[in-house]
Design a protein around this motif. Sequence first.
Motif, PDB file in Angstrom:
ATOM      1  N   ALA A  65      -7.281   7.979   1.383  1.00 25.89           N
ATOM      2  CA  ALA A  65      -5.866   7.766   1.063  1.00 25.89           C
ATOM      3  C   ALA A  65      -5.026   8.791   1.809  1.00 25.89           C
ATOM      4  O   ALA A  65      -5.420   9.962   1.912  1.00 25.89           O
ATOM      5  CB  ALA A  65      -5.629   7.899  -0.432  1.00 25.89           C
ATOM      6  N   GLU A  96      -2.280   5.925  -1.535  1.00 28.01           N
ATOM      7  CA  GLU A  96      -3.268   5.030  -2.135  1.00 28.01           C
ATOM      8  C   GLU A  96      -4.270   4.592  -1.079  1.00 28.01           C
ATOM      9  O   GLU A  96      -3.905   4.320   0.065  1.00 28.01           O
ATOM     10  CB  GLU A  96      -2.495   3.815  -2.678  1.00 28.01           C
ATOM     11  CG  GLU A  96      -3.295   2.727  -3.299  1.00 28.01           C
ATOM     12  CD  GLU A  96      -2.400   1.597  -3.812  1.00 28.01           C
ATOM     13  OE1 GLU A  96      -2.743   1.026  -4.847  1.00 28.01           O
ATOM     14  OE2 GLU A  96      -1.364   1.287  -3.161  1.00 28.01           O
ATOM     15  N   SER A  97      -5.512   4.484  -1.465  1.00 23.34           N
ATOM     16  CA  SER A  97      -6.544   4.002  -0.543  1.00 23.34           C
ATOM     17  C   SER A  97      -6.533   2.474  -0.494  1.00 23.34           C
ATOM     18  O   SER A  97      -6.013   1.807  -1.397  1.00 23.34           O
ATOM     19  CB  SER A  97      -7.927   4.486  -0.990  1.00 23.34           C
ATOM     20  OG  SER A  97      -8.311   3.823  -2.182  1.00 23.34           O
ATOM     21  N   ARG A 142      -6.199  -3.009  -7.402  1.00 20.51           N
ATOM     22  CA  ARG A 142      -4.932  -3.298  -8.094  1.00 20.51           C
ATOM     23  C   ARG A 142      -4.549  -4.771  -7.945  1.00 20.51           C
ATOM     24  O   ARG A 142      -4.230  -5.456  -8.927  1.00 20.51           O
ATOM     25  CB  ARG A 142      -3.830  -2.399  -7.534  1.00 20.51           C
ATOM     26  CG  ARG A 142      -2.451  -2.727  -8.060  1.00 20.51           C
ATOM     27  CD  ARG A 142      -1.407  -1.678  -7.732  1.00 20.51           C
ATOM     28  NE  ARG A 142      -1.310  -1.187  -6.387  1.00 20.51           N
ATOM     29  CZ  ARG A 142      -0.560  -1.722  -5.413  1.00 20.51           C
ATOM     30  NH1 ARG A 142       0.139  -2.806  -5.643  1.00 20.51           N
ATOM     31  NH2 ARG A 142      -0.510  -1.155  -4.221  1.00 20.51           N
ATOM     32  N   LEU A 174       0.845  -1.188   0.000  1.00 21.93           N
ATOM     33  CA  LEU A 174       0.000   0.000   0.000  1.00 21.93           C
ATOM     34  C   LEU A 174       0.883   1.241   0.000  1.00 21.93           C
ATOM     35  O   LEU A 174       1.780   1.378   0.835  1.00 21.93           O
ATOM     36  CB  LEU A 174      -0.893  -0.015   1.250  1.00 21.93           C
ATOM     37  CG  LEU A 174      -1.849   1.138   1.440  1.00 21.93           C
ATOM     38  CD1 LEU A 174      -2.945   1.111   0.380  1.00 21.93           C
ATOM     39  CD2 LEU A 174      -2.469   1.064   2.830  1.00 21.93           C
ATOM     40  N   ASP A 175       0.662   2.139  -0.937  1.00 14.57           N
ATOM     41  CA  ASP A 175       1.461   3.358  -1.038  1.00 14.57           C
ATOM     42  C   ASP A 175       1.002   4.339   0.037  1.00 14.57           C
ATOM     43  O   ASP A 175      -0.116   4.835   0.003  1.00 14.57           O
ATOM     44  CB  ASP A 175       1.302   3.962  -2.434  1.00 14.57           C
ATOM     45  CG  ASP A 175       2.140   5.205  -2.654  1.00 14.57           C
ATOM     46  OD1 ASP A 175       2.778   5.707  -1.698  1.00 14.57           O
ATOM     47  OD2 ASP A 175       2.157   5.695  -3.795  1.00 14.57           O
ATOM     48  N   ALA A 209      -8.297   1.174  -3.523  1.00 11.48           N
ATOM     49  CA  ALA A 209      -7.457   1.149  -4.726  1.00 11.48           C
ATOM     50  C   ALA A 209      -6.474  -0.014  -4.679  1.00 11.48           C
ATOM     51  O   ALA A 209      -6.225  -0.661  -5.696  1.00 11.48           O
ATOM     52  CB  ALA A 209      -6.711   2.474  -4.877  1.00 11.48           C
ATOM     53  N   LEU A 210      -5.904  -0.292  -3.505  1.00 12.19           N
ATOM     54  CA  LEU A 210      -5.006  -1.439  -3.371  1.00 12.19           C
ATOM     55  C   LEU A 210      -5.746  -2.737  -3.687  1.00 12.19           C
ATOM     56  O   LEU A 210      -5.236  -3.586  -4.421  1.00 12.19           O
ATOM     57  CB  LEU A 210      -4.423  -1.498  -1.953  1.00 12.19           C
ATOM     58  CG  LEU A 210      -3.601  -2.750  -1.626  1.00 12.19           C
ATOM     59  CD1 LEU A 210      -2.310  -2.788  -2.431  1.00 12.19           C
ATOM     60  CD2 LEU A 210      -3.310  -2.817  -0.131  1.00 12.19           C
TER      61      LEU A 210
END
Length: 196
Positions: free
Chosen positions: A100, A105-106, A113, A69-70, A109-110
């Motif tokens: 996020a 990144e939320s 992806r 996770l960003d 979103a992870l």
Amino acid sequence: MLVAPALGAEGREARFGDDRPLTDAELAPVRALAAPAARLAFSGPAARCRQTAAALGLAPAVEPALADLDAGAWRGRPLAELVTTAPESVASWLSDPAFAPPGGESVAALCARVGGWLAGLPDGGGRVLAVVDPAVVRAALVHALALPPAAFWRLDVAPLTATELSGRSGRWNLRCGAPLPLARPVATGVTSSTID
């Protein structure tokens, strides 16, 4: 099969994604383990994932879709610090899958992806093994089992365990938290040298 990497300083300190390499001492337990057999091997791009895979004797392809996770602007900062300096943001991050960190990144979103990577795996292609961060394991489970994204934080992933998804996209089955096998079987019998 998703294997969580060895625990390093970042994990022990609850520090966001600063990607410190593992030390020899942190890798020592990995060297006593064996990787499950697989036709394809992948690794997340984090040093801890690549080092764990190498210590297991794997030569995986590094897959960007399997990145942790960003954390954006939170990268390198300890969670305890953020709880003090940005408590509302941390509360939102833990309760709202669409939230996020700044520039990050939320959870939703992870999950999307990692779910895209899972959906792109070939059907019937044999066992696939990936050494990935715990957040990636959680995201894969949320996607594969069609869990609500809020369940992400309710899934615990221990270091050096395997989480196995079997089946195919749209119909996954789960076996979670299996310890990795030892590289060499340990003798368990009594020998004459141990008897007085």
